[in-house]
Design an enzyme around this catalytic site. Structure first.
Site, PDB file in Angstrom:
ATOM      1  N   LYS A  75      76.374  -9.078  47.653  1.00 58.97           N
ATOM      2  CA  LYS A  75      76.381 -10.530  47.731  1.00 58.97           C
ATOM      3  C   LYS A  75      76.217 -11.107  46.332  1.00 58.97           C
ATOM      4  CE  LYS A  75      74.000 -14.223  50.321  1.00 58.97           C
ATOM      5  NZ  LYS A  75      72.946 -14.470  51.332  1.00 58.97           N
ATOM      6  N   SER A 149      74.052 -17.030  55.123  1.00 60.25           N
ATOM      7  CA  SER A 149      74.825 -17.278  53.922  1.00 60.25           C
ATOM      8  C   SER A 149      75.597 -16.048  53.443  1.00 60.25           C
ATOM      9  CB  SER A 149      73.907 -17.771  52.798  1.00 60.25           C
ATOM     10  OG  SER A 149      72.907 -16.818  52.504  1.00 60.25           O
ATOM     11  N   SER A 173      70.109 -15.254  57.068  1.00 57.26           N
ATOM     12  CA  SER A 173      71.396 -15.152  56.376  1.00 57.26           C
ATOM     13  C   SER A 173      72.055 -13.786  56.464  1.00 57.26           C
ATOM     14  CB  SER A 173      71.224 -15.532  54.898  1.00 57.26           C
ATOM     15  OG  SER A 173      71.041 -16.917  54.766  1.00 57.26           O
TER      16      SER A 173
END
Length: 595
Positions: A75, A149, A173
């Site tokens: 990420k 996210s 997330s």
């Protein structure tokens, strides 16, 4: 391109595939116009990692690299040396000069970074639509949200571009996008994985997690990257484990279904109906305390902590932020220092009440999300819909708990439905065992890969600290890391020290009729070095460990390659008469991999 789990990648290498060629094929399958990616490894970056892998293999041997040549995604709020970290904000971007602690650990185990993935800007969101790099659509229906996210990480795993990826999870997330894309999302206890090299959302709550195609893969990656870090003041040491409870002895707490969409309510009810015969008890609990905890996260002064990570942009270049992100961060202006302390006091009171849940149950089982909204719904009401997605996730980190999201069913319309198991702090080893059992209850594929989620391979060891005096114990077979009996070492509080070999005066044999399969080590004039692991065993638990060793094995003295003599497994000579000599494999792990 290879689409598969860790076992598929290991099998490809065992059958002769070369990392440089196989990984380049995988890189070519990753397209720059795919909104799940913010950056993909250049050929030069990939080659540099492969060269480092070759050097690592030469130094320690391939059998000591559990993630040998396995690609993963990171990420893009987590640093990877040579890549740019953006946190989905170009004006914030910088070139990372070192790896985040978690990434470094995974590389040391042989893993290769394939690229950096898209996210809701500054990891603020549960929808996957809040990025200037583009919306990441759902794997199964492009009109629906992917969840966030960690949207890009979930997408590339679900589509088989990599077998696992790193997420971050402050309020859900990792768990929400795992559910929406039919993959596994393991969220550790806060502090279990170092935050060094992570752009913080809420530093006191952030957790770097793992998204993977199955439970076993998520557990292995997590066990390798966690551990104390002197550079991170919030890093913690895993405490000694208590005895594991099987699923049949579990008391499971569930919420009522009043907050779920109709299709999710039916799917959750049917899942619980399948679960009840396998557990000791399944009962509905009040979640009001947990929901009050969750409200503190976005409607209390913790929003101010989100400003810290984005402060350089928020204060100097606020227009560089997406309007919805700026709207969320602006909430902090409603609070002052006194409000922050008042909220902390309230949280402590709520924690005490919430902990009483564990007097009634061992684990919570909740829907990972109350429903699956469309991208259009989020765009029409971005704050309210996003908040709804965290119904069963927002409270977990504030309470310091651990969780794992797994696929649970496929709806009549073909979309996935997922559940999350929530447990107290440091229960990850239990969670992955329970989750793996539940994984076998249904016949689903992982994401859109066609890979079955039903994998019942050996789960990894979680290392725990030792207290007091210890002795060194050399293990050679089923007690090695990742092997079926490794948990016996952990239950005695033993911790891994290092891998080495015996002196050249030993031979190794595959014993007949042992369950699980075990080797026998014996001294011999024409011997060879045999791979072993040295563990630190608390003296107070050594007797308990020895008492559980069945004949023909026992504990004696073993000479290591450096000339030292330590305690170790030996075998009665009579058992070797019908055993198969496997010395030429150099160790039990290599022999088992060849089977």
């Amino acid at each position: 391109m290879l689409v598969g789990t860790f076992d598929d990648w290991k099998r490809a290498y065992n059958e002769g595939a070369e990392p440089a060629e196989l990984l380049e094929q995988q890189r070519q399958a990753c397209k720059s116009d795919d909104t799940a990616w913010i950056s993909i490894a250049t050929l030069e970056l990939l080659q540099a990692q492969v060269q480092a892998l070759v050097a690592l293999e030469t130094a320690v041997g391939r059998d000591q690299l559990p993630l040998y040549g396995i690609p993963f995604a990171v990420k893009d709020n987590i640093d990877v040396e040579g890549f740019t970290t953006t946190a989905a904000c170009a004006e914030f971007a910088y070139r990372a000069t070192s790896d985040a602690f978690a990434v470094k650990r995974l590389k040391q185990a042989g893993a290769i970074v394939m690229g950096k993935t898209n996210l809701d800007q500054f990891a603020t969101g549960l929808v996957g639509t809040r990025s200037p790099y583009g919306i990441v659509p759902n794997t199964f229906n492009a009109s629906l949200i992917s969840g966030g996210s960690s949207s890009g990480s979930a997408s590339v795993v679900a589509r088989g571009l990599v077998p696992f990826a790193l997420s971050t999870d402050t309020a859900g997330s990792g768990r929400v996008p795992a559910a929406f894309n039919q993959i596994v999302g393991l969220k550790p206890t806060p502090g279990a994985v170092s935050g060094t090299g992570l752009v913080p959302a809420c530093r006191t709550l952030d957790c770097i997690g793992v998204l993977a195609l199955n439970v076993a893969d998520s557990a292995l990656a997590m066990s390798l990257m966690e551990g104390p870090d002197a550079e991170d003041g919030y890093s913690q040491v895993r405490p000694a484990l208590t005895k594991h409870k099987p699923l049949s002895e579990l008391r499971i707490g569930i919420p009522d279904t009043g907050k779920l969409s109709t299709d999710y309510e039916l799917a959750f009810t049917q899942f619980i109906d399948r679960l009840k015969p396998q557990a000791k008890d399944v009962s509905t609990l009040s979640f009001e305390t947990l929901f009050e905890v969750a409200n503190l996260l976005y409607y209390g002064p913790w929003v101010a902590e989100r400003v810290v990570g984005a402060r350089s942009i928020y204060e100097r270049k606020p227009d560089a932020l997406l309007p919805v992100i700026r709207q969320v961060l602006d909430v902090y202006q409603r609070f002052n220092a006194a409000d922050t302390f008042a909220a902390q006091y309230r949280l402590q009171d709520l924690k005490r009440t919430a902990e009483k849940i564990w007097e009634r149950c061992d684990v919570l089982c909740v829907p990972s999300s109350p429903r699956h909204p469309s991208i259009a719904e989020v765009e029409a009401d971005p704050v309210a819909v996003n908040s709804e997605m965290g119904t069963y996730t927002n409270f977990v980190n504030l309470l310091g708990w651990s969780a794992i999201a797994i696929p649970a069913a496929q709806l009549p319309n073909g979309l996935p439905f997922g559940i999350t198991l929530i447990a107290p702090a440091w229960r990850e080893p239990d969670l992955v065992r329970w989750a793996q059992h539940l994984e076998s209850m249904h016949h689903l594929t992982a994401g859109a890969t066609g890979q079955s989620t039903q994998t019942l391979g050996a789960l990894p060891a979680w290392h725990v600290p030792t207290n007091g005096d210890t002795l060194e114990l050399a293990v050679v077979g089923a007690h090695l890391r990742g092997m079926p009996l490794n948990h016996e070492l952990l239950e005695c509080g033993a911790s891994f020290s290092h891998a080495t070999t015996t002196s050249s005066s030993y031979r190794l044999y595959a014993l007949q009729g042992t369950v699980p399969a075990k080797p026998g080590l014996a001294q011999a004039a024409n011997g060879a070095p045999i791979a072993v692991e040295v563990w630190n065993m608390p003296i107070t638990h050594f007797g308990r460990f020895v008492a559980g060793i069945p004949a023909p094995l026992g504990i004696g003295s073993v000479t290591l390659a450096d000339g030292r003599t330590v305690k170790g497994f030996i075998c009665e000579g009579v058992a070797l008469q019908n055993a198969v000599d496997i010395t030429h494999f150099g160790g039990w792990r290599a022999y088992r991999m060849a089977q």
